[in-house]
Design a protein around this motif. Structure first.
Motif, PDB file in Angstrom:
ATOM      1  N   GLU A   1      11.748 -19.834  -3.708  1.00 58.19           N
ATOM      2  CA  GLU A   1      11.445 -19.017  -4.886  1.00 58.19           C
ATOM      3  C   GLU A   1      10.309 -18.053  -4.552  1.00 58.19           C
ATOM      4  OE1 GLU A   1       9.949 -19.265  -9.506  1.00 58.19           O
ATOM      5  OE2 GLU A   1      10.134 -21.119  -8.389  1.00 58.19           O
ATOM      6  N   LEU A   2      10.539 -16.768  -4.798  1.00 59.60           N
ATOM      7  CA  LEU A   2       9.503 -15.771  -4.550  1.00 59.60           C
ATOM      8  C   LEU A   2       8.525 -15.771  -5.733  1.00 59.60           C
ATOM      9  CD1 LEU A   2       8.443 -13.451  -2.787  1.00 59.60           C
ATOM     10  CD2 LEU A   2       9.887 -11.896  -4.106  1.00 59.60           C
ATOM     11  N   VAL A   3       7.261 -16.131  -5.446  1.00 61.06           N
ATOM     12  CA  VAL A   3       6.297 -16.234  -6.558  1.00 61.06           C
ATOM     13  C   VAL A   3       5.199 -15.176  -6.507  1.00 61.06           C
ATOM     14  CG1 VAL A   3       6.656 -18.717  -6.933  1.00 61.06           C
ATOM     15  CG2 VAL A   3       4.874 -17.947  -5.339  1.00 61.06           C
ATOM     16  N   GLY A   4       5.100 -14.440  -5.403  1.00 58.99           N
ATOM     17  CA  GLY A   4       4.010 -13.463  -5.367  1.00 58.99           C
ATOM     18  C   GLY A   4       4.000 -12.637  -4.095  1.00 58.99           C
ATOM     19  N   LEU A   5       2.948 -11.800  -3.997  1.00 63.59           N
ATOM     20  CA  LEU A   5       2.759 -10.948  -2.825  1.00 63.59           C
ATOM     21  C   LEU A   5       1.401 -11.254  -2.204  1.00 63.59           C
ATOM     22  CD1 LEU A   5       3.757  -7.407  -4.190  1.00 63.59           C
ATOM     23  CD2 LEU A   5       5.212  -9.098  -3.054  1.00 63.59           C
ATOM     24  N   MET A   6       1.341 -11.179  -0.877  1.00 65.04           N
ATOM     25  CA  MET A   6       0.050 -11.290  -0.202  1.00 65.04           C
ATOM     26  C   MET A   6      -0.151 -10.100   0.725  1.00 65.04           C
ATOM     27  SD  MET A   6      -1.646 -13.994   2.483  1.00 65.04           S
ATOM     28  CE  MET A   6      -1.129 -13.106   3.943  1.00 65.04           C
ATOM     29  N   GLY A   7      -1.353  -9.555   0.752  1.00 63.58           N
ATOM     30  CA  GLY A   7      -1.714  -8.524   1.728  1.00 63.58           C
ATOM     31  C   GLY A   7      -3.114  -8.838   2.230  1.00 63.58           C
TER      32      GLY A   7
ATOM     33  N   MET B   1      -0.965  -0.130  -2.595  1.00 61.77           N
ATOM     34  CA  MET B   1       0.316  -0.431  -1.928  1.00 61.77           C
ATOM     35  C   MET B   1       0.902  -1.750  -2.472  1.00 61.77           C
ATOM     36  SD  MET B   1       0.814  -0.775   2.171  1.00 61.77           S
ATOM     37  CE  MET B   1      -0.008   0.699   2.663  1.00 61.77           C
ATOM     38  N   LEU B   2       0.015  -2.732  -2.665  1.00 59.25           N
ATOM     39  CA  LEU B   2       0.479  -4.037  -3.158  1.00 59.25           C
ATOM     40  C   LEU B   2       0.931  -3.953  -4.617  1.00 59.25           C
ATOM     41  CD1 LEU B   2      -2.265  -6.322  -1.555  1.00 59.25           C
ATOM     42  CD2 LEU B   2       0.161  -6.232  -0.933  1.00 59.25           C
ATOM     43  N   VAL B   3       0.139  -3.259  -5.437  1.00 54.87           N
ATOM     44  CA  VAL B   3       0.476  -3.172  -6.858  1.00 54.87           C
ATOM     45  C   VAL B   3       1.758  -2.335  -7.041  1.00 54.87           C
ATOM     46  CG1 VAL B   3      -0.332  -2.372  -9.118  1.00 54.87           C
ATOM     47  CG2 VAL B   3      -1.911  -3.531  -7.577  1.00 54.87           C
TER      48      VAL B   3
ATOM     49  N   ILE C   1      -0.657 -11.428  -7.165  1.00 58.13           N
ATOM     50  CA  ILE C   1      -0.935 -10.671  -5.930  1.00 58.13           C
ATOM     51  C   ILE C   1      -2.269 -11.153  -5.373  1.00 58.13           C
ATOM     52  CG2 ILE C   1      -1.209  -8.425  -4.840  1.00 58.13           C
ATOM     53  CD1 ILE C   1       0.177  -7.109  -7.167  1.00 58.13           C
ATOM     54  N   THR C   2      -2.238 -11.660  -4.146  1.00 55.94           N
ATOM     55  CA  THR C   2      -3.446 -12.197  -3.523  1.00 55.94           C
ATOM     56  C   THR C   2      -3.794 -11.364  -2.287  1.00 55.94           C
ATOM     57  OG1 THR C   2      -4.478 -14.206  -2.638  1.00 55.94           O
ATOM     58  CG2 THR C   2      -2.107 -13.995  -2.284  1.00 55.94           C
ATOM     59  N   ALA C   3      -5.089 -11.088  -2.112  1.00 58.49           N
ATOM     60  CA  ALA C   3      -5.504 -10.205  -1.010  1.00 58.49           C
ATOM     61  C   ALA C   3      -6.984 -10.420  -0.706  1.00 58.49           C
ATOM     62  CB  ALA C   3      -5.282  -8.743  -1.420  1.00 58.49           C
ATOM     63  N   ALA C   4      -7.450  -9.742   0.321  1.00 61.03           N
ATOM     64  CA  ALA C   4      -8.884  -9.553   0.622  1.00 61.03           C
ATOM     65  C   ALA C   4      -9.584 -10.673   1.387  1.00 61.03           C
ATOM     66  CB  ALA C   4      -9.678  -9.279  -0.652  1.00 61.03           C
ATOM     67  N   GLY C   5     -10.646 -10.261   2.048  1.00 58.89           N
ATOM     68  CA  GLY C   5     -11.534 -11.170   2.760  1.00 58.89           C
ATOM     69  C   GLY C   5     -12.968 -10.911   2.317  1.00 58.89           C
ATOM     70  N   SER C   6     -13.913 -11.521   3.018  1.00 55.31           N
ATOM     71  CA  SER C   6     -15.325 -11.413   2.611  1.00 55.31           C
ATOM     72  C   SER C   6     -15.876  -9.996   2.767  1.00 55.31           C
ATOM     73  CB  SER C   6     -16.180 -12.366   3.451  1.00 55.31           C
ATOM     74  OG  SER C   6     -15.656 -13.657   3.384  1.00 55.31           O
ATOM     75  N   GLY C   7     -15.209  -9.180   3.574  1.00 58.17           N
ATOM     76  CA  GLY C   7     -15.704  -7.816   3.776  1.00 58.17           C
ATOM     77  C   GLY C   7     -15.226  -6.833   2.729  1.00 58.17           C
ATOM     78  N   THR C   8     -14.197  -7.187   1.960  1.00 58.35           N
ATOM     79  CA  THR C   8     -13.578  -6.222   1.035  1.00 58.35           C
ATOM     80  C   THR C   8     -13.366  -6.797  -0.366  1.00 58.35           C
ATOM     81  OG1 THR C   8     -11.485  -6.940   2.020  1.00 58.35           O
ATOM     82  CG2 THR C   8     -12.336  -4.815   2.758  1.00 58.35           C
ATOM     83  N   TYR C   9     -13.772  -8.055  -0.570  1.00 60.89           N
ATOM     84  CA  TYR C   9     -13.494  -8.722  -1.854  1.00 60.89           C
ATOM     85  C   TYR C   9     -14.045  -7.938  -3.035  1.00 60.89           C
ATOM     86  CZ  TYR C   9     -18.323 -10.087  -2.558  1.00 60.89           C
ATOM     87  OH  TYR C   9     -19.675 -10.037  -2.797  1.00 60.89           O
TER      88      TYR C   9
ATOM     89  N   ILE D   1      -4.598  -6.746  -8.960  1.00 56.51           N
ATOM     90  CA  ILE D   1      -4.853  -7.787  -7.942  1.00 56.51           C
ATOM     91  C   ILE D   1      -5.324  -9.021  -8.710  1.00 56.51           C
ATOM     92  CG2 ILE D   1      -6.266  -8.461  -5.943  1.00 56.51           C
ATOM     93  CD1 ILE D   1      -4.164  -6.210  -5.404  1.00 56.51           C
ATOM     94  N   THR D   2      -4.598 -10.106  -8.571  1.00 63.19           N
ATOM     95  CA  THR D   2      -4.897 -11.266  -9.417  1.00 63.19           C
ATOM     96  C   THR D   2      -5.758 -12.314  -8.711  1.00 63.19           C
ATOM     97  OG1 THR D   2      -2.814 -12.320  -8.784  1.00 63.19           O
ATOM     98  CG2 THR D   2      -2.801 -10.991 -10.793  1.00 63.19           C
ATOM     99  N   GLU D   3      -5.855 -12.232  -7.377  1.00 65.66           N
ATOM    100  CA  GLU D   3      -6.562 -13.304  -6.648  1.00 65.66           C
ATOM    101  C   GLU D   3      -7.178 -12.745  -5.373  1.00 65.66           C
ATOM    102  OE1 GLU D   3      -4.755 -17.494  -6.175  1.00 65.66           O
ATOM    103  OE2 GLU D   3      -4.423 -16.541  -4.225  1.00 65.66           O
TER     104      GLU D   3
END
Ligand SMILES: Cc1ncc(COP(=O)(O)O)c(C=O)c1O
Length: 359
Positions: free
Chosen positions: A165-171, A195-197, A213-221, A230-232
């Motif tokens: 089941e497709l539940v979301g997107l990650m970038g 791009m993700l949205v 939609i989940t994305a990002a690290g400590s440098g861009t959060y 972006i939800t997460e």
């Protein structure tokens, strides 16, 4: 000479400053609360269930891992909402994914038809459903399907595939982490988030119902977490931080150091530590001294770290010194446990249970 807790720690050793760790965890949790974005810390940085638990208690809604081995360790330690922010392709690892999915919610990313087909066949045999996220390549070029038609095509295949089941997107915009010019980082990160949205809008126009939609690290959060849609966010390094990251992001304190002992003096200003490349990753440069910024590491071989003392720094054999690793994540993976220091006292040792679980 040294602080009293130095006496109780065999070197080389990882040392956590507890108060700074707590502060870093709170800083990120507060950002997430204030910006109404979910927080799913990436535990590949610390690989330690105890710290993962602290992140959940501060408000995180689940965790990310990079490997199936990490997922197993955290699932065994009671973590029930795990995202493997990566693809699981090798047959034994896919079998293990099915196994933990029998008991825990473990989602996984996909970016190829072959992987979708293989996962579906295995899930079908075990009569379970696997929730997957479509990994979108937002420019890092490491994993992920291209957005637009290629991603829509793969999403349609997943839709027709039983047991997935497709539940979301990650970038993951990891290529932007170390940009130092904030305006430039903001512009580029926002393009990745757009791009993700846009991708989720395209999917939803085609009959999907994607609202994760989940994305990002400590440098861009701080940019991604504010972007509408972006939800997460899924930052990893922030509990510890390191020398490389702190040059680009001022929000966190360095909470992790390596304690090492000066074993040898080989010249007037030349010394050697008992900390070599088996105790400190040099992936992002050599470590630096926490308290002696003018002293410089010159060479790390397996068990030895050579350094040149700064003009005004004085050292003696047997002295213990703290170093900040260039890149904290691969350094943590070299150790069995953290020594936890609070108010200059050794208060605990925490197991790095998922160290070495790269398979
Ligand atoms: C997919 C993914 N998400 C999030 C992160 C966390 O990034 P950082 O350690 O920069 O916070 C990483 C780190 O490698 C990652 O690969």
């Amino acid at each position: 000479m040294g602080l009293s807790w130095h006496e109780n720690v065999s070197t080389p050793a990882l040392v956590i400053d507890y108060n700074k760790l707590v502060k870093n965890i709170e800083t990120m949790a507060n950002f997430a609360k204030e910006n109404k974005v979910y927080l799913r810390p990436h535990v590949k940085t610390h690989k330690c269930p105890k710290i993962g638990q602290m992140q959940l208690e501060a408000g995180a809604n689940g965790i990310c891992v990079a490997t199936i081995g990490e997922a197993e360790v955290f699932a065994d330690n009671g973590f029930d909402d795990i995202l493997i922010a990566n693809e699981v392709v090798e047959i034994n690892k896919m079998r293990r994914l099915i196994e933990i999915n029998n008991k825990n919610l473990v989602r996984v990313c996909v970016d190829s038809q072959k992987n979708v087909k293989d996962l579906s066949e295995l899930a079908n045999k075990s009569n379970i459903k696997i929730e997957v996220l479509l990994d979108i390549d937002v420019g890092l070029g490491r994993t992920g399907v291209k957005s637009g038609e290629p991603a829509l095509e793969l999403a349609n295949i997943i839709k027709k595939t039983p047991n997935l089941e497709l539940v979301g997107l990650m970038g993951y915009e990891g290529h932007l982490t170390y940009l130092t010019d904030f305006e430039n980082k903001k512009n580029q990160t926002e393009l990745c988030m757009k791009m993700l949205v846009d991708m989720s809008d395209l999917l939803n126009k085609n009959g999907f119902e994607i609202n994760y939609i989940t994305a990002a690290g400590s440098g861009t959060y701080m940019i991604a977490g504010k972007y509408p849609g972006i939800t997460e966010i899924q930052p990893g390094t922030y509990p510890f931080f390191d020398e490389h990251m702190s040059k680009c992001v001022p929000d966190f304190e360095i909470a992790l150091t390596i304690l090492a002992t000066i074993n040898n003096q080989t010249g007037k200003r030349n010394f050697t530590l008992d900390m070599g490349s088996k105790a400190c990753s040099t992936a992002d440069g050599k470590p630096i001294f926490k308290d002696y910024r003018k002293s410089k590491m010159t060479l790390l071989t397996e068990e030895h770290g050579q350094f040149k003392a700064g003009k005004d720094d004085s050292f003696e054999i047997g002295q213990k010194v703290e170093l900040i690793p260039g890149h904290v994540c691969p350094t943590v993976n070299l150790y069995d446990f953290f020594n936890v220091i609070k108010d200059d006292k050794l208060i605990d040792k925490w197991e790095i249970s998922a160290r070495g679980k790269n398979y």
